[in-house]
Write a protein that holds these residues in place. Sequence first.
Motif, PDB file in Angstrom:
ATOM      1  N   PHE A 101       0.835  -1.197   0.000  1.00 12.95           N
ATOM      2  CA  PHE A 101       0.000   0.000   0.000  1.00 12.95           C
ATOM      3  C   PHE A 101       0.868   1.245   0.000  1.00 12.95           C
ATOM      4  O   PHE A 101       2.071   1.186   0.251  1.00 12.95           O
ATOM      5  CB  PHE A 101      -0.993   0.004   1.156  1.00 12.95           C
ATOM      6  CG  PHE A 101      -0.391   0.212   2.526  1.00 12.95           C
ATOM      7  CD1 PHE A 101       0.070  -0.853   3.267  1.00 12.95           C
ATOM      8  CD2 PHE A 101      -0.316   1.487   3.074  1.00 12.95           C
ATOM      9  CE1 PHE A 101       0.614  -0.666   4.533  1.00 12.95           C
ATOM     10  CE2 PHE A 101       0.216   1.685   4.346  1.00 12.95           C
ATOM     11  CZ  PHE A 101       0.684   0.601   5.081  1.00 12.95           C
ATOM     12  N   GLN A 109      -4.254   0.528  -1.830  1.00 10.22           N
ATOM     13  CA  GLN A 109      -3.718  -0.792  -1.503  1.00 10.22           C
ATOM     14  C   GLN A 109      -3.919  -1.682  -2.719  1.00 10.22           C
ATOM     15  O   GLN A 109      -4.938  -1.579  -3.393  1.00 10.22           O
ATOM     16  CB  GLN A 109      -4.522  -1.341  -0.308  1.00 10.22           C
ATOM     17  CG  GLN A 109      -4.135  -2.726   0.127  1.00 10.22           C
ATOM     18  CD  GLN A 109      -5.146  -3.298   1.128  1.00 10.22           C
ATOM     19  OE1 GLN A 109      -6.134  -2.654   1.486  1.00 10.22           O
ATOM     20  NE2 GLN A 109      -4.913  -4.511   1.556  1.00 10.22           N
ATOM     21  N   TRP A 110      -2.968  -2.537  -2.999  1.00  8.58           N
ATOM     22  CA  TRP A 110      -3.109  -3.383  -4.182  1.00  8.58           C
ATOM     23  C   TRP A 110      -2.369  -4.700  -4.007  1.00  8.58           C
ATOM     24  O   TRP A 110      -1.667  -4.897  -3.018  1.00  8.58           O
ATOM     25  CB  TRP A 110      -2.625  -2.654  -5.437  1.00  8.58           C
ATOM     26  CG  TRP A 110      -1.164  -2.421  -5.428  1.00  8.58           C
ATOM     27  CD1 TRP A 110      -0.213  -3.216  -5.973  1.00  8.58           C
ATOM     28  CD2 TRP A 110      -0.472  -1.321  -4.828  1.00  8.58           C
ATOM     29  NE1 TRP A 110       1.032  -2.678  -5.747  1.00  8.58           N
ATOM     30  CE2 TRP A 110       0.908  -1.526  -5.039  1.00  8.58           C
ATOM     31  CE3 TRP A 110      -0.878  -0.184  -4.125  1.00  8.58           C
ATOM     32  CZ2 TRP A 110       1.883  -0.631  -4.580  1.00  8.58           C
ATOM     33  CZ3 TRP A 110       0.091   0.696  -3.668  1.00  8.58           C
ATOM     34  CH2 TRP A 110       1.439   0.478  -3.892  1.00  8.58           C
ATOM     35  N   SER A 114      -7.208  -7.408  -2.687  1.00 14.58           N
ATOM     36  CA  SER A 114      -6.497  -7.020  -1.470  1.00 14.58           C
ATOM     37  C   SER A 114      -7.328  -7.394  -0.252  1.00 14.58           C
ATOM     38  O   SER A 114      -8.534  -7.548  -0.341  1.00 14.58           O
ATOM     39  CB  SER A 114      -6.256  -5.515  -1.471  1.00 14.58           C
ATOM     40  OG  SER A 114      -5.510  -5.158  -2.609  1.00 14.58           O
TER      41      SER A 114
END
Lengths: 402, 737, 132
Positions: free
Chosen positions: A249, A322-323, A295
């Motif tokens: 993130f 976030q990923w 996520s």
Amino acid sequence: MNEFVETLLDLQWHEPKSTYDVVIIGGGGHGLATAYYLATRHGITNVAVVEANYIGSGNSGRNTTIIRANYGIPESVRFYQHSLDLYSTLEEETGCWIMHATKGLLWLAHTETAMRSERARCLLNTACGAETVMVDPQAAKAICPQLDLSGGGRYPVLGASHHVGAATARHDRVVWAYAQGAMRMGVHVLQNTQVTGLLRDGERVTGVQTANGNISAGVVLSAVGGNVTTIANHAELRLPVRTHPLQAFVTNGYAQSLGPIISDTELFCYVSQTARGQMLIGAEFDPQPSYSTQSSFNFLQSCTSKVTHLLPFLKNLRILRQWTGICDVSADFSPIIGHTGVDGLLITTGWGTWGFKAIPAGGSLMAELIATGKTPPLLEPFGLDRFASDQALADQGSTGTR
Amino acid sequence: MSRIVVDGRTIPYESGDSVAMAVLRAGEHPHHGGALCLAGDCPNCVCEVDGIAYVRTCQTPAKPGLVVRRHPEVGAPEIREPAQPNVARSPAAAHIEVRRIETDVVVIGAGESGRIAEAEAVAAGRAVTVLDSADGNEVVAIYGGPTVIVRRPDAMVHYNANEVVVATGAAEIQPVCPGNTLIGIVTARAADQMHTAGVDLGVAVAVGTPPQTAPCMAVPGSLVRIVEADGKLSAVVVSHDGNETTTPCDTLIVGLGFAPRDVLSRMAAPHLPVRTVGQAAERFALPPCPTAGIVCPCSKIGVDDLDGVWDRGFRELELVKRASLTGTGTCQGSVCVPHLRAFIAERSGAIPEPFTARPATRQITLAEAAADVHTDVFRRSPLHDEHLALGAQLDRFGGWWRPWNYGDHVAEYWAVREAVSLGDVSTLGKLVLSGPDVVELLERLYPTTVADIKPGRSRYVLLLNERGHLIDDGMICRETDSKFVLTFTSGGAANAEMWVRDWIETWGLRVHVLDQTMSLAAINVTGPLAGELLQRVGLADQPSFLHHVHATVAGVACHVMRLSFTGEASFELHHPADRSAELWRALMASGRDLGVKPHGLQALFGLRLEKGHVIVGMDSEMDSTPRRLNMDWAVKMDKPDFLGRSALARTADLPDERRLFGFTVEGAAPTEGSPIFSDGAIVGHVASSFTSPLLGHGIMLGWLKHTPWPEQVQIDGRTATVARPPFYDPEGLRARA
Amino acid sequence: MLALETLHGTRIVAAPEALDALDAATWSTSVTVLRFAPDDVFVLGAETISISGEYAIVEAESGFVGCWLTDEQLAHVAEHIDWPLPVERPVLVQGFVAGVPAKIWLTSSATGERSLLLCAAPYACELTERLA
Ligand SMILES: Cc1cc2nc3c(=O)[nH]c(=O)nc-3n(C[C@H](O)[C@H](O)[C@H](O)COP(=O)(O)OP(=O)(O)OC[C@H]3O[C@@H](n4cnc5c(N)ncnc54)[C@H](O)[C@@H]3O)c2cc1C
């Protein structure tokens, strides 16, 4: 026009052909760098990079951009140091601004066991040309004043290894630098073209099937990141690779304040500040294998908790995004590069959660292998056959912090 | 009247005001310009509020004393260190309350479509929670579950729902034209809000669909540019029927249409029970392709930037976004995505889908995310307080607090070598196995023969995985024909338990397992005087080497195992955890005149190194076969089968250059991990090292990974000689004594 | 502050059917039968226990600490649990309490019995600190 845009070079797209000397599956950093070095170093330009999505859509455009060479075995340190060196001249070589910045990296240790590993790392890395020195807590604090040496009262810092040459660079600009360079030399990059099978002549791989038709090739290289097992399947090849999601993130942008990259060998989390002022934060990969890029809040919770123990100044920063990427993690946590045992098919995989730093070295050495038919010495240890001969390159301890 | 502090000046506000409204009421702008939506969509009102930057002030109720700072006009906000100390509490952010709520249906958005969804669910007899930022519920993200993370002024709330309905409505399209970052631009809905709140809009001009209540002059036509004077807007230029007209104004109100507020829907995984209703699900027409002005206010990206990346060949929506950085800022594309899509649609002739949305839509701080997260637990042995009382320096090892030393590891070493010493080995893994198939199980699990171990005897064993690589080691103690006690390393115990249970299950064997790792404490009594000390505390019939007995020691029922890791006679006393301190004290007291001392890990690591005993994970590597460790003696290849056997058989004939060797060096031992050189090349590294007080020089275990294996190597700039461990008492007479 | 004290009892690992019988038996009120797993039971308070099956593992167990909870204490403990508690009573639940692996024997307060919070002794200090 802002400086990010002004400094971009052109991407030159071409109409696809039905035959190439080399077809590279996967327009990530490794695929494109290989194409670039084939064209620029070996004069091999009849090359297509076939990308399912857009270039850099895989992990090469999702990573936390840490470039370092402080690994645990000489084979790896030398390889990654070579990559580090290539990175430091990449802007000059390609004319692209990749926002490369040497920052140094601190790996924090909280136990005697961890201190022991870090001391060992310093000795080995320095011996292999990757300057790494042990620093005591006060020296670590001098390098990173924001450090809470008590680790939130929970993880006191006993010391750290300081890998002086560690750097970061903007991930997708690295991808584009190689794409632009390759395309300019005539390499074709075919986006939105998913490879759905391999063309075979007996055992030999002779090309790829795609959603947009077949493409024949003298040699096929698979450089597909977390999807490698699906490509290997088309050649009935079983790889000692498992795909695990890795999350990260980033916060909003803040005034520059965090100098080095901070990494923790026990908590498995790491932080650096980007040129845009964002804090880029990640942790260990998800334990369960999966191809999912969703996520999870669990990740965000545990990762934020860990980093704020070490760097309490992060507590009030707001999380922007976030990923998740899916990572090709090999059984010994080292990359697998080279021949597959299937004629006509090469692979570059096992890049797991640490392959961004390897793009220049991985690409240039793979290009050399394709062009000369000879495995360059730096690549020799990393062949797939090492598993059958029980010569694995076990180095899990060096990968947890990217 | 209540006040907030903005950039050091106090500003009064009226009840019901958001921070943004209070600032507007004072005739100022919360940020530095750009059209305000006052609906949480745009980034044009973000400020630092009470030390937290990037707060949407239109969503933040004004409260007395709130400290607001504008972000700098150029560059990023400074980082404010949190006021609260970084305390050793778990969870570390315990000052932020977290509520976890299980509910059936969560409806996000209390607008018209949200109310309809709520009514439908209620009619179906379902429990519904409606979340709206107007009520202080800022929905941060939808994760798997579905779990809806909500930020409230007083707490973080995690909703676990069976179904989520996204009814977040539509956002107003922002104007993109030259001058669109000036102060004085509001959307139609924002204008209405301001009017309702009694904020004076001055001379207001509306372009596009006019506001419902705010008084203004509607100017027909489309926006061309916004004119600046003195740092704010002074007029608007509109084109209508080919004519441009300039209208002076204080406020420009824009009603340019809508875009679905569907970030949450696009974020949710496809398989999740998440529905989108109302305007959030509508496909609105895109705005006209922008020709000039700022498209992405978060990152200050203009149409010229989009042109720039397009001309350079960046054509996919994602590439345009990444190359220009459009949509990567605080508002997550709320403002720019419609314009970006319109831009690409016009250039390419095809309308691209919006890009994937990722958490978070409304932002939380790291502390808010971490609020209820507990750190790992560190285990304490039953002797923890004894160690502390003895001045131990504790270290964490394998998830336990363990004594590293008691101040002087060399003195501890000598106590073991010359007298008697106690080591806390409570952390060892301990499994009791019983069942008709137990021998069968152990024969398959271990490379050693097991059937020939007699009750009362024990054996050192390696645990191998299917690849023939060492994963743990320990002892097998046979109690009866069908009952065994197994021990494992402290760090490997948890995995070993799973390993054993998994194989029992896989093989369908009838074996019961009881894990006593945390139920039994264990003290290792070691040294030439160990026997005498134990005699004193009542262990009359002492087991000989590799035997074990059940006996009462100092009044405590013990399972006494005779073995040796230190190289001296050693008795491991396994006993009930609650009696451990009592036993420890009795041993310390009875051994005072014998010179008994406790020893920590630091001394232990040296002691065992003198014996050449390998520590799994420290000396062994992920792929260490018994052969590489010189431990082929612990493997019986003539057994029909055991885990790892086929791999060992297959690799036995392969060339192998990797081997663990012993080394000696004059003087102090080199640092563990030191590279080993031969002829200037790195040929391996030191795994463990110790300056032996007894031998007076350095000893090591280390890996050589290149053949031919040299007999002399360079370590730390010195010559070291390959030696065969053990370095001490090679016949093992002392251990058996 | 909860005072966690050593729980003395007998740990039995045996065939699930044999343990079912223990579960079903009527015990004096001073005995609590905690079924950790189908093949694993911890019996608190009983002097002697007979179990069928020659391979059963029967060991004195003193490796757990616990605390009998008042209703308020239970409510306090529940605040540190991030998973839903079942409604069924009595029931043994196992999971993280304040991030510490623990178990709770939940009884129905209607019968006046107290619930029992327990964990392995090595976790006692951290559990106590975290619940303070
Ligand atoms: C969150 C995260 C953080 C990371 N941090 C770091 C770090 O700090 N430092 C570091 O060194 N490494 C890091 N990594 C790892 C690094 O990103 C990767 O190892 C590296 O980018 C791999 O590059 P690649 O070219 O092999 O794969 P990718 O970049 O994943 O490229 C593979 C490409 O293949 C394409 N493809 C897949 N299947 C097909 C098909 N069938 N047909 C056509 N194309 C296909 C994909 O679309 C993709 O574009 C991180 C990874 C993640 C996910």
